[in-house]
Each structure stands twice: as structure tokens, then as C-alpha cells.
Design a protein around this motif. Structure first.
Motif, mmCIF file in Angstrom:
data_model
loop_
_atom_site.group_PDB
_atom_site.id
_atom_site.type_symbol
_atom_site.label_atom_id
_atom_site.label_comp_id
_atom_site.label_asym_id
_atom_site.label_seq_id
_atom_site.Cartn_x
_atom_site.Cartn_y
_atom_site.Cartn_z
ATOM 1 N N UNK A 61 12.134 33.057 -48.175
ATOM 2 C CA UNK A 61 11.962 33.006 -49.551
ATOM 3 C C UNK A 61 12.621 34.017 -50.404
ATOM 4 N N UNK A 62 13.178 33.387 -51.555
ATOM 5 C CA UNK A 62 13.945 34.625 -52.399
ATOM 6 C C UNK A 62 13.238 34.796 -53.740
ATOM 7 N N UNK A 114 20.293 30.806 -62.064
ATOM 8 C CA UNK A 114 21.043 31.259 -60.802
ATOM 9 C C UNK A 114 21.309 30.450 -59.899
ATOM 10 N N UNK A 115 20.157 29.582 -59.407
ATOM 11 C CA UNK A 115 19.995 28.754 -58.506
ATOM 12 C C UNK A 115 19.712 29.097 -57.081
ATOM 13 N N UNK A 116 19.436 30.639 -57.067
ATOM 14 C CA UNK A 116 19.160 31.248 -55.851
ATOM 15 C C UNK A 116 18.036 31.964 -55.863
ATOM 16 N N UNK A 169 8.597 31.389 -70.815
ATOM 17 C CA UNK A 169 9.572 31.101 -71.810
ATOM 18 C C UNK A 169 10.861 31.025 -71.249
ATOM 19 N N UNK A 170 11.185 31.996 -70.300
ATOM 20 C CA UNK A 170 12.651 32.232 -69.791
ATOM 21 C C UNK A 170 13.185 30.976 -68.858
ATOM 22 N N UNK A 171 11.973 30.874 -67.897
ATOM 23 C CA UNK A 171 12.176 29.808 -66.807
ATOM 24 C C UNK A 171 12.479 28.500 -67.621
ATOM 25 N N UNK A 192 13.143 24.186 -60.684
ATOM 26 C CA UNK A 192 13.069 25.282 -61.162
ATOM 27 C C UNK A 192 12.371 26.257 -60.098
ATOM 28 N N UNK A 193 12.596 27.549 -60.166
ATOM 29 C CA UNK A 193 11.680 28.345 -59.408
ATOM 30 C C UNK A 193 10.316 28.407 -59.817
#
Length: 322
Positions: A1-2, A53-55, A73-75, A85-86
Motif C-alpha cells: 500500500x502506498x 496523483x493517482x498513485x 478538503x484537499x482530497x 480517491x485515496x
């Protein structure tokens, strides 16, 4: 997991040594990048970068409710998409940690890290609803950008208390429960509209609720904590429903004593009630208008003065590891 770990170095209940231990523990279980915030809004920027970023699979917020709010709020800067989304996880490091505790996490950051690692190994997660506040179209606040909140917002009295506490913290005072109580009393003594409030609540298909002095919007219960004592402004509020509202139309000495006692003795079964109390449950959208500019707070962060704010309860907005 990243994973991206967003660390607030000013978190009030963690030391640099504790944060290092937590970082090493998390890094043993995932591919971890740890970034320390350097300015107000930095956690929001990091959350946005992670979303775009997608990663990144997971963003872990190590800090208080303000840090969590910024990351969220950023996500969600482009809107909710929990499947793509993460996810987010929280290691509580603030003085109150309402969001983390409402999720059932331990208030101790070391224990919460252990619970997070267990949840990751077991694949345990849930999708929670959030609140969204925006300037009301057709009013002088319509250009105010929308903002997500995780557990509560307030227009009027409680937001004024939050603003006073922030001023004291800027002067070097520590954020303690005693500080909040002192500032609440000073806000009360300085309240110019204690008997006839300026706030009107409007919602589709219902008569307006007028002359509110205080309006607390809850996305979950409890509303806050005094030490280890949970306080329930809206006991039925839940991450799985819309928004709840507690409104008070009077703050006389007698009503303050009555409703203050009810808050301190509130429970999951009963919150404040009486002639001057209004409780609304599971609202999808409503607007708070004020005849005069009033302070607004979200998740304990003072956002300045507003005259009209539209609130939306957004179900299944955020994926949380818990």
C-alpha cells in the motif's frame, strides 16, 4: 500500500519522539512518505496532490481535527468519489480529536496507530457522510468557496467562542478545556442578542425557524468532549444520515444555566430540550441567514463572519480506514 502521512508538528499531544515512533511503525507496514506541514493550508494542499496523483492509496493525518479537516478538503476538492480517491486514516494528535473519537478510535496516538495497523491488516473500512457549507446564491456571501466539515459547524455563539480561543492560542496560550470554558463565559457576557437572535433557518417544505441566537450543525455525535466527557448537542446525528441542527432562541441567564446543564449531562438518548430549543434531524439541505454578520466555524476552525450559509449533508462521501 502506498501511503502519505501528513504530520502536524504543532499537534498538542504528541512530541517529536512520539511522532518518530509512530512513523516507523506505519512505515513497517506500507510504502510511506511522511511530510510535515509548514503553513496553514499545507495539509489541504497535500491532500489535493494525493487525490490528483493517482498513485496514493491512503492518506494518514497525524494531528488534530484541524489537520483532518484540511486533508479532507484537499482530497475532495473535485467532489466525493470514495471508490477511486485515496482513503483516509487518522492518528489523533490534537487536544480534542472529535472526528477520530467519533469513529471509535482510541484518543491515545500510540494506541490509535495500533488500531489503524490492525484495521489495515483486516481490510476494515467504512464510508461516511460529510457536511458541505457554501455561501448562499443571491446573497453577499455567494462567492465564498464551499468547504467540507467532518463533525460539526456553527454560526453564531459557538463560533464566537472558537474565535476567542484561537486569539488566545495566537498569544501563546495552550488549548485546554478550561480555556474554552473561560472564553465561552466571556462570549456570553459580550453577546448583544441574547434574548432575540438574528438567525433564521430555512429548509424546503417547512416553515422557517426564526430568531435563533445559536445554531450548531452536527454530522455525528458526540458534538465535542470536555476531557473524557462526551457532549451531545444532537444525539441522533450520525455519519450515516444527513445533518442535524440544534438551535437556541434565548441565552438569558436562566436559559444558559438550563441548557448548559443539559449539555453537560447529555447522553446518546437525550440532548438539550425545552421551550427555546429546536432540534432537527437528518436534513439534506438548509440555509442559515443572519440579519447581521456572525462568526462561522467548521470542525473547530474559525472562518470569519458570514450572513448566509447553505449546508448540505452528503452521504457516503469519504472512505475511512477504521
Amino acid at each position: 500500500m502506498r501511503a502519505l502521512l501528513v504530520v502536524n508538528p504543532a499537534a498538542t499531544t504528541t512530541s517529536a519522539r512520539t511522532r518518530d515512533v509512530l512513523i516507523h511503525a506505519l512505515a513497517s507496514e506500507m510504502k510511506l512518505e511522511a511530510v510535515t506541514t509548514e503553513y496553514r493550508g499545507h495539509a489541504r494542499d497535500l491532500g489535493r496532490q494525493a487525490a490528483d496523483s493517482g498513485n496514493v492509496d491512503l492518506v494518514v493525518a497525524l494531528g488534530g481535527d484541524g489537520t483532518v479537516n484540511e486533508v479532507v478538503n484537499g482530497l475532495l476538492h473535485a467532489g466525493p468519489d470514495p471508490e477511486n480517491l485515496p482513503g483516509i486514516a487518522v492518528v489523533p494528535g490534537g487536544s480534542t480529536n472529535v472526528f477520530a473519537r467519533a469513529l471509535g478510535l482510541p484518543n491515545d496516538p500510540v494506541e490509535a496507530t495500533g488500531a489503524l495497523l490492525d484495521a489495515l491488516r483486516e481490510g476494515s473500512e467504512r464510508t461516511v457522510g460529510l457536511g458541505l457549507a457554501a455561501g448562499t446564491p443571491g446573497t453577499e456571501d455567494e462567492a465564498v468557496p464551499s468547504r467540507w466539515f467532518t463533525f460539526n459547524a456553527g454560526l453564531g455563539f459557538d463560533a464566537g467562542v472558537v474565535g476567542r480561543v484561537e486569539q488566545q492560542r495566537e498569544r501563546g496560550r495552550r488549548s485546554t478545556h478550561a480555556l474554552y470554558i473561560r472564553q465561552a463565559m466571556r462570549q456570553l457576557l459580550g453577546e448583544s442578542q441574547r434574548r432575540h437572535g438574528s438567525i433564521t433557518l430555512e429548509r424546503p417544505g417547512a416553515e422557517p425557524v426564526t430568531e435563533l441566537v445559536l445554531s450548531i450543525v452536527c454530522n455525528t455525535a458526540p458534538w465535542t468532549y470536555l476531557g473524557n466527557r462526551p457532549v451531545y448537542a444532537s444525539p441522533k446525528a450520525s455519519f450515516d444520515t444527513g445533518l442535524d441542527v440544534l438551535g437556541l432562541s434565548r441565552l438569558s441567564t436562566a436559559s444558559v444555566a438550563r441548557y448548559g446543564t443539559q449539555l453537560l449531562t447529555s447522553s446518546p438518548e437525550r440532548g438539550p430540550h425545552g421551550k427555546h430549543a429546536v432540534s432537527l434531524h437528518d436534513l439534506d439541505q438548509f440555509t442559515l441567514h443572519s440579519k447581521v454578520p456572525l462568526p462561522l466555524q467548521m470542525d473547530g476552525d474559525h472562518l470569519g463572519l458570514r450572513t448566509s450559509v447553505t449546508f448540505t449533508g452528503v452521504r457516503r462521501a469519504l472512505r475511512v480506514i477504521v
